[in-house]
Motif scaffolding. Structure first.
Motif, PDB file in Angstrom:
ATOM      1  N   ARG A   1       0.723  -1.188   0.138  1.00  0.00           N
ATOM      2  CA  ARG A   1      -0.273  -0.194   0.055  1.00  0.00           C
ATOM      3  C   ARG A   1       0.871   1.202  -0.007  1.00  0.00           C
ATOM      4  N   VAL A   2       2.007   1.197   0.729  1.00  0.00           N
ATOM      5  CA  VAL A   2       2.848   2.326   0.726  1.00  0.00           C
ATOM      6  C   VAL A   2       3.505   2.599  -0.834  1.00  0.00           C
ATOM      7  N   ILE A   3       3.988   1.621  -1.570  1.00  0.00           N
ATOM      8  CA  ILE A   3       4.493   1.456  -2.757  1.00  0.00           C
ATOM      9  C   ILE A   3       3.331   2.068  -3.762  1.00  0.00           C
ATOM     10  N   ARG A   4       2.118   1.680  -3.585  1.00  0.00           N
ATOM     11  CA  ARG A   4       0.987   1.954  -4.498  1.00  0.00           C
ATOM     12  C   ARG A   4       0.795   3.494  -4.265  1.00  0.00           C
ATOM     13  N   GLY A   5       0.790   3.864  -2.841  1.00  0.00           N
ATOM     14  CA  GLY A   5       0.372   5.376  -2.921  1.00  0.00           C
ATOM     15  C   GLY A   5       1.470   6.239  -2.933  1.00  0.00           C
ATOM     16  N   LYS A   6       2.467   6.544  -2.273  1.00  0.00           N
ATOM     17  CA  LYS A   6       3.564   7.390  -2.489  1.00  0.00           C
ATOM     18  C   LYS A   6       4.216   7.520  -3.861  1.00  0.00           C
ATOM     19  N   ALA A   7       4.577   6.249  -4.376  1.00  0.00           N
ATOM     20  CA  ALA A   7       5.398   6.439  -5.664  1.00  0.00           C
ATOM     21  C   ALA A   7       4.457   6.882  -6.709  1.00  0.00           C
ATOM     22  N   PRO A   8       3.362   6.640  -6.858  1.00  0.00           N
ATOM     23  CA  PRO A   8       2.443   6.935  -7.999  1.00  0.00           C
ATOM     24  C   PRO A   8       2.170   8.440  -7.915  1.00  0.00           C
ATOM     25  N   ARG A   9       1.943   8.998  -6.684  1.00  0.00           N
ATOM     26  CA  ARG A   9       1.871  10.402  -6.355  1.00  0.00           C
ATOM     27  C   ARG A   9       2.878  11.232  -7.085  1.00  0.00           C
ATOM     28  N   ASP A  10       4.124  10.776  -6.500  1.00  0.00           N
ATOM     29  CA  ASP A  10       5.267  11.539  -6.853  1.00  0.00           C
ATOM     30  C   ASP A  10       5.181  11.467  -8.547  1.00  0.00           C
TER      31      ASP A  10
ATOM     32  N   GLN B   1       4.702  -0.782  -9.952  1.00  0.00           N
ATOM     33  CA  GLN B   1       5.006   0.109 -10.881  1.00  0.00           C
ATOM     34  C   GLN B   1       4.534   1.520 -10.801  1.00  0.00           C
ATOM     35  N   THR B   2       5.650   2.565 -10.868  1.00  0.00           N
ATOM     36  CA  THR B   2       5.089   3.809 -10.822  1.00  0.00           C
ATOM     37  C   THR B   2       4.594   4.299 -12.144  1.00  0.00           C
ATOM     38  N   PRO B   3       3.884   5.515 -12.209  1.00  0.00           N
ATOM     39  CA  PRO B   3       3.297   5.773 -13.634  1.00  0.00           C
ATOM     40  C   PRO B   3       4.252   5.651 -14.586  1.00  0.00           C
ATOM     41  N   THR B   4       5.593   6.372 -14.383  1.00  0.00           N
ATOM     42  CA  THR B   4       6.477   6.302 -15.208  1.00  0.00           C
ATOM     43  C   THR B   4       7.022   4.736 -15.704  1.00  0.00           C
ATOM     44  N   GLY B   5       7.145   3.972 -14.899  1.00  0.00           N
ATOM     45  CA  GLY B   5       7.437   2.633 -15.111  1.00  0.00           C
ATOM     46  C   GLY B   5       6.307   1.895 -16.042  1.00  0.00           C
ATOM     47  N   THR B   6       5.089   2.330 -15.604  1.00  0.00           N
ATOM     48  CA  THR B   6       3.933   1.775 -16.174  1.00  0.00           C
ATOM     49  C   THR B   6       3.892   2.107 -17.871  1.00  0.00           C
ATOM     50  N   LEU B   7       4.416   3.439 -17.814  1.00  0.00           N
ATOM     51  CA  LEU B   7       4.329   3.672 -19.408  1.00  0.00           C
ATOM     52  C   LEU B   7       5.298   3.294 -20.154  1.00  0.00           C
ATOM     53  N   ARG B   8       6.736   3.051 -19.434  1.00  0.00           N
ATOM     54  CA  ARG B   8       7.795   2.734 -20.107  1.00  0.00           C
ATOM     55  C   ARG B   8       7.790   1.277 -20.444  1.00  0.00           C
TER      56      ARG B   8
END
Length: 559
Positions: A12-21, A470-477
């Protein structure tokens, strides 16, 4: 127990903070792109309003009525022409069968590769008073220069014909797609009630395809008001030529800005109309039975007439101009392999490549942010980014030069007063400002291609990537870009070729002694050296064939 209770919290921490950043960075880039796209329009409005009423009154008394009347007449002629040619050709190749119909389905797209000003150079060489057509008439009939009447190619009508020949594919492609999607049930019902084939077409098929056709006509109209090369060469006074004349010939910056504001207002009105038409371009068959229309087989005179009607726009819009340009180019003294021409090619390729890459990156940022965080901010950024396609290149040029010239002058004055150093023009007249103009002008095309491919990426793929941390950037890439590679390549090619053909923005904003193929063709044609203008024109057309080939392949798969 402590370890067991902490395990669920980690993802939950990974899904919350990283995507928001990641979203914050993506939002910043998307908003910056939208702000860059909005800057020319805001600058034109402010410069026009600060020009004073004297300039407006002078324009109203002198050139403005003529510019407005000529522009509206040209728009009316092109609208009627593209509608008649595009809809007629789309109906014939979709709803009938005649010899070589498969070939015509693809060939009717070919004129899209030609800039209108290239056709203007080619047909002027053939149809003007010293051209081969009139010279042959005089020689055969024994006429003198004043003994006969011949249509004037350098006129509003001539410009309209040139624009119709290169712009009708917009209507053809959209109308053909609309006809292919229609069910045969309504058409057959009209025939069963006693309507003839023509009556059923006008009462049923044409109204159902109206939103798509109107969208294509509006696209053609927006290209018409943005055209500069054709009308300038033919001496037709429109808003596009008026902006260039006011800026360079008369050095009237306020007048140029006010003319640009008039043209911008008209273009934005057309953009809103096109957007509304596209939003209503839906058709639902209440019978829920999608029955494919069976094409009618044409034979004899009807088949010959269909072949003739489909051949005319292809021959006049693509084949004949290529033959004329090749003949002109072979007879010219222009050496395509000379260092000078290699410089033109290098400049054109550099601008087109850099602008294409940056424009596609901007489209990815705006499009992915809209998908990731749908809402007012992302939708607003995407809407502003799309407005550039409705803004003529001359308007964008004026809108960028006015604020950045002011910035350069203010910085130079401050540096002189403070350090006794002149900075000159750091931004105005630079390659990068010209690339920004291209980005604003063609971002909508790249965004459309990107969104078309993005629709193929299922939402559950995003959810799966996010669940794996995955972060948004990782999902995109790692997820989106590999799937979107064909769409991104198409977007790159479209923007690349559009930049190669772009004339007004390049002509106004290019750095000193930094000419492109389009500028060289325009300069030679302006000096009445049409044989020489054919050489750079042929290179531009060859580049334009790349995206047209991709479109043709897509058209071939649609049946």
């Amino acid at each position: 127990m402590a370890q067991q209770s902490s395990l669920p919290n980690t993802p939950r921490v990974i899904r919350g903070k990283a995507p928001r950043d990641g979203q914050r960075g993506l939002a910043a880039v998307a908003v910056l792109v939208a702000a860059v796209c909005a800057l020319p329009m805001l600058a034109v409005a402010l410069a026009a309003l600060s020009g004073g009423t004297d300039t407006v009154a002078h324009l109203m008394r002198t050139v403005l009525p003529g510019y407005a009347g000529t522009t509206l007449l040209l728009v009316a002629l092109v609208s009627l022409g593209t509608f008649a040619v595009g809809v007629g050709a789309a109906w014939l190749v979709t709803m009938t069968r005649f010899p070589a119909v498969r070939l015509f389905e693809v060939a009717l797209v070919l004129p899209l590769a030609f800039p209108a000003y290239v056709l203007a150079y080619a047909y002027t060489h053939v149809l003007d008073h010293p051209g081969i057509v009139q010279s042959t008439l005089r020689a055969v009939m024994g006429w003198g220069p004043r003994d006969y009447w011949f249509p004037e190619i350098r006129s509003v009508g001539g410009a309209a014909v040139m624009l119709v020949l290169v712009l009708y594919p917009y209507v053809y492609l959209l109308a053909r797609a609309a006809f292919l999607q229609q069910s045969a049930t309504t058409f057959l019902a009209a025939r069963a009630l006693g309507s003839s084939a023509w009556a059923a077409f006008f009462k049923v098929s044409l109204p159902l395809a109206r939103p798509a056709i109107a969208g294509g006509v509006l696209l053609a109209v927006m290209e018409t008001i943005a055209d500069f090369g054709t009308v300038a060469y033919f001496g037709v006074q429109t808003f596009a030529t008026g902006i260039y004349t006011s800026w360079f010939s008369l050095a009237d910056r306020a007048g140029a800005a006010q003319l640009a504001l008039c043209l911008l207002s008209f273009a934005l009105l057309l953009a809103m109309l096109e957007r509304a038409q596209r939003g209503r371009a839906k058709y639902h068959d209440p019978s829920r039975r999608q029955q494919t229309m069976e094409p009618a087989a044409l034979r004899g005179p009807a088949a010959a007439a269909a072949v003739l009607l489909c051949s005319v726009p292809v021959v006049l819009g693509a084949l004949l101009p290529i033959v004329i340009l090749l003949n002109m180019g072979l007879g010219s003294e222009q050496n395509l392999l000379s260092p000078r021409y290699m410089g033109f090619i290098r400049n054109s390729l550099t601008l087109a490549a850099v602008a294409a890459v940056l424009t596609v990156l901007a489209a990815i940022s705006v499009g992915f942010f809209q998908r990731l965080r749908p809402g007012r901010l992302s939708n607003g950024a995407a809407y502003v980014a799309r407005l550039g396609y409705a803004v003529p290149g001359g308007v964008i040029a004026v809108g960028l030069l006015v604020p950045f010239a002011g910035f350069d002058n203010a910085l130079d004055a401050w540096m002189r007063a403070t350090f006794d150093i002149s900075t000159g023009l750091l931004v105005t007249g630079s390659i990068w400002l010209l690339v920004v103009a291209y980005l604003v002008r063609f971002l909508a095309a790249a965004l459309g291609a990107y969104e078309g491919g993005q629709a193929m990426v299922a939402a559950n793929m995003d959810a799966a990537a996010r669940s794996l941390g995955q972060t948004p950037t990782g999902t995109l890439r790692r997820v989106h870009l590999p799937i979107l590679a064909p769409s991104l390549l198409t977007a790159l090619l479209i923007v690349f070729v559009d930049v190669m053909k772009e004339l007004p923005a390049t002509l106004i904003m290019r750095p000193f002694n930094y000419d492109t193929l389009a500028v060289q063709a325009y300069r030679l044609a302006s000096d009445e050296r049409l044989d020489g203008a054919a050489v750079p024109s042929l290179v531009i057309v060859a580049m334009g064939l790349l995206p047209v080939i991709l479109i043709c392949r897509q058209v071939g798969r649609q049946r």
